[in-house]
Write an enzyme that holds these catalytic residues in place. Structure first.
Site, PDB file in Angstrom:
ATOM      1  N   GLY A  99       4.204  -5.143  11.887  1.00  0.00           N
ATOM      2  CA  GLY A  99       4.412  -3.925  11.103  1.00  0.00           C
ATOM      3  C   GLY A  99       3.987  -2.642  11.785  1.00  0.00           C
ATOM      4  N   ILE A 125      -6.355  -4.708  22.362  1.00  0.00           N
ATOM      5  CA  ILE A 125      -5.211  -3.806  22.181  1.00  0.00           C
ATOM      6  C   ILE A 125      -4.077  -4.612  21.554  1.00  0.00           C
ATOM      7  CG2 ILE A 125      -3.530  -2.311  23.316  1.00  0.00           C
ATOM      8  CD1 ILE A 125      -5.484  -1.879  25.580  1.00  0.00           C
ATOM      9  N   TYR A 149       0.832  -1.201   0.000  1.00  0.00           N
ATOM     10  CA  TYR A 149       0.000   0.000   0.000  1.00  0.00           C
ATOM     11  C   TYR A 149       0.872   1.258   0.000  1.00  0.00           C
ATOM     12  CZ  TYR A 149      -2.718   3.839   1.899  1.00  0.00           C
ATOM     13  OH  TYR A 149      -3.266   5.073   2.090  1.00  0.00           O
TER      14      TYR A 149
HETATM   15  N1  UDP Z   1      -5.289  -1.060  17.167  1.00  0.00           N
HETATM   16  C1  UDP Z   1      -5.606  -1.878  18.246  1.00  0.00           C
HETATM   17  N2  UDP Z   1      -6.709  -2.688  18.144  1.00  0.00           N
HETATM   18  C2  UDP Z   1      -7.521  -2.725  17.041  1.00  0.00           C
HETATM   19  C3  UDP Z   1      -7.206  -1.867  15.940  1.00  0.00           C
HETATM   20  C4  UDP Z   1      -6.072  -1.061  16.042  1.00  0.00           C
HETATM   21  O1  UDP Z   1      -4.917  -1.894  19.257  1.00  0.00           O
HETATM   22  O2  UDP Z   1      -8.494  -3.496  17.017  1.00  0.00           O
HETATM   23  C5  UDP Z   1      -4.118  -0.173  17.252  1.00  0.00           C
HETATM   24  C6  UDP Z   1      -3.076  -0.401  16.166  1.00  0.00           C
HETATM   25  O3  UDP Z   1      -2.144  -1.374  16.580  1.00  0.00           O
HETATM   26  C7  UDP Z   1      -2.445   0.980  16.034  1.00  0.00           C
HETATM   27  C8  UDP Z   1      -3.591   1.948  16.372  1.00  0.00           C
HETATM   28  O4  UDP Z   1      -4.563   1.157  17.072  1.00  0.00           O
HETATM   29  O5  UDP Z   1      -1.443   1.165  17.001  1.00  0.00           O
HETATM   30  C9  UDP Z   1      -4.239   2.557  15.157  1.00  0.00           C
HETATM   31  O6  UDP Z   1      -4.540   1.530  14.237  1.00  0.00           O
HETATM   32  P1  UDP Z   1      -5.383   1.746  12.926  1.00  0.00           P
HETATM   33  O7  UDP Z   1      -5.559   0.414  12.261  1.00  0.00           O
HETATM   34  O8  UDP Z   1      -6.620   2.528  13.238  1.00  0.00           O
HETATM   35  O9  UDP Z   1      -4.481   2.716  12.024  1.00  0.00           O
HETATM   36  P2  UDP Z   1      -2.965   2.546  11.504  1.00  0.00           P
HETATM   37  O10 UDP Z   1      -2.120   3.182  12.570  1.00  0.00           O
HETATM   38  O11 UDP Z   1      -2.698   1.112  11.291  1.00  0.00           O
HETATM   39  O12 UDP Z   1      -2.966   3.360  10.246  1.00  0.00           O
END
Ligand code: UDP
Length: 324
Positions: A282, A205, A139
């Site tokens: 990641g 989390i 992506y």
């Molecule tokens: N996250 C989480 N639980 C979930 C979804 C996301 O703990 O069910 C965490 C994820 O690991 C990251 C943050 O929330 O640290 C934001 O994730 P999101 O997928 O919204 O956006 P990204 O940072 O991947 O663009």
């Protein structure tokens, strides 16, 4: 006329609304593969796909387009790893199609949705535009490749672009008319709101042993209305003859996953199950933007810097979506 490609999506529809409120005439072009017709409440609408050059040409023949604002892309990081071809065709090849037709019609101005994912693994905490760009998923590569294409097309054909690198887009239209509706949902705030509404049983989390203030990942949550105002500024800049630019869009304040969960509990006044799970692959510990460049050069100022305000707008929309 401003062409809003992907204007039926979460951020595109918000920008389309703001453009119309600001007196621009718009035409939205969207395949509706992930966007929603109900989100296009302003301007004209044409259903079509960037995979089809003739559909793009017909659009440019019908409307007198001055500039393009392009949101059309697939955005799921995990899916891009599993099915990169889908991403390289849609995000890269189809955007090249758009640029090809823009060239045929001598349209030389574009505002483009790029992403913090073009930086890859952060080498330091507060990321400015000069941070090395080396994505860690397809992506991010598709978006970075288009940024590269822009640079070459500028030199060769004079195409002017503003690439806006979003951090974590979030929140919803303050008046509650439009908002986020991804299927499946993978973003933190709407997932927690689903849990608060009882649509999911728990929020997990992803990792609690990061080197951060409470062990959970810190992200820069930037409100969709603030993203919209940045697009308007960028468009006015480029219409005024501005040079090509790349800007970060983040509010510069990081919130941890636990802080977001706390804000949701406070705003929704609901209790729900929070599970501490494993790290997600990641995920960098901290991803926070330095957005000084766009503030200084275009006068952008994000309005929604409090996580409670962001969550509140998202919550209002979320309940409306489910009619609760
Ligand atoms: N996250 C989480 N639980 C979930 C979804 C996301 O703990 O069910 C965490 C994820 O690991 C990251 C943050 O929330 O640290 C934001 O994730 P999101 O997928 O919204 O956006 P990204 O940072 O991947 O663009």
């Amino acid at each position: 006329m401003i062409l809003v490609v992907g204007g039926a999506g979460y951020i595109g529809s918000q920008v389309n609304k703001q453009l119309n409120k600001d007196g621009f005439d718009t035409v939205v072009f969207d395949s509706l593969v992930t966007g929603h017709k109900w989100a296009v409440k302003w301007g004209e609408f044409v259903k079509g796909d960037l995979a089809n050059l003739d559909e793009i040409r017909a659009l440019f023949n019908k409307y007198k387009i001055e500039a393009v604002v392009d949101f059309a892309a697939f955005i799921e990081v995990g899916e891009s790893v599993r099915d990169p071809q889908k991403y390289y065709y849609n995000n890269l090849v189809n955007t090249l199609n758009l640029l090809k037709v823009m060239g045929e019609f001598k349209i030389g101005k574009i505002i483009f949705s790029s992403t913090a994912a073009t930086y890859g693994k952060p080498l330091y905490d507060q990321i400015e535009e000069g941070h090395p760009q080396w994505p860690i998923n397809p992506y991010g590569w598709t978006k970075l490749m288009i940024e590269r294409v822009f640079t070459d097309y500028d030199v060769a054909y004079g195409l002017k672009h503003v690439a806006l690198r979003y951090f974590n887009a979030c929140g919803a239209d303050i008046s509650g008319e439009i908002g986020e509706d991804h299927n499946p949902e993978s973003h933190l705030i709407p997932i927690i709101l689903d849990v608060a509404l009882g649509k999911r049983k728990e929020i997990k989390i992803f990792g609690t042993n990061y080197k951060t203030r409470d062990g959970t990942c810190i992200r820069d949550y930037v409100h969709v209305e603030d993203l919209a105002s940045a697009h308007i500024l960028a468009l006015k800049y480029i219409l005024g003859g501005g040079k090509s630019k790349q800007y970060n869009l983040g509010n510069g304040i990081g919130f941890s996953v636990r802080e977001v969960i706390r804000a949701v509990k406070k705003i929704t006044k609901k209790e729900f199950v929070v599970v501490e799970g494993e790290r997600r692959m990641g995920d960098p510990a901290v991803l926070v933007a330095l957005s000084k460049r766009i503030k200084k050069e275009l006068g952008w100022e994000p309005k929604y810097t409090k996580i409670e305000d962001i969550v509140e707008s998202a919550w209002r929309w979320h309940r409306k979506k489910y009619k609760t």
